[in-house]
Design an enzyme around this catalytic site. Structure first.
Site, PDB file in Angstrom:
ATOM      1  CB  CYS A  83      41.734  42.432  32.480  1.00  0.00           C
ATOM      2  SG  CYS A  83      40.228  43.043  31.711  1.00  0.00           S
ATOM      3  CE  LYS A  84      43.640  51.005  33.677  1.00  0.00           C
ATOM      4  NZ  LYS A  84      44.623  51.871  32.997  1.00  0.00           N
TER       5      LYS A  84
END
Length: 105
Positions: A65-66
């Site tokens: 994810c980020k």
């Protein structure tokens, strides 16, 4: 399992049974992604689970994810669903030093 950026990348490159899973939003995805990743936004809730059900549990999943939080959650959910090999990218895409691709228009 959490892997450092370097371990995740080197293990992925050597894995012939790998699937890269991006659990960010579509907006984040459009800003750049790890090449050959498939998108399954964890914020979609039930939709996220439905898409997981369609995946081959015998594959090895490299999840990001980020920043590493959502992907850690995704790995935990996947493990509960019977996925044996899930690898979370510590530090997420914002610390990624490898190649970056952009989705096809």
């Amino acid at each position: 399992m959490n892997l450092s950026q370097q371990d995740w990348k080197s293990q992925l490159e050597a894995d012939t049974n790998a699937v890269i899973l991006d659990v960010r939003t579509e907006d984040e995805w459009n800003e750049g992604m790890i090449p050959n990743a498939i998108l399954n936004d964890i914020y979609k809730g039930q939709g996220f689970l439905y898409r997981l059900e369609e995946l081959d549990k015998s594959k090895n999943y490299y999840v990001y994810c980020k920043a590493g939080g959502r992907s850690a959650q995704a790995c935990a959910v996947m493990n509960q669903m019977g996925f044996e090999n899930t690898y979370n990218l510590e530090g997420g895409f914002m610390n990624w030093k490898g190649d970056v691709a952009f989705p096809e228009e």
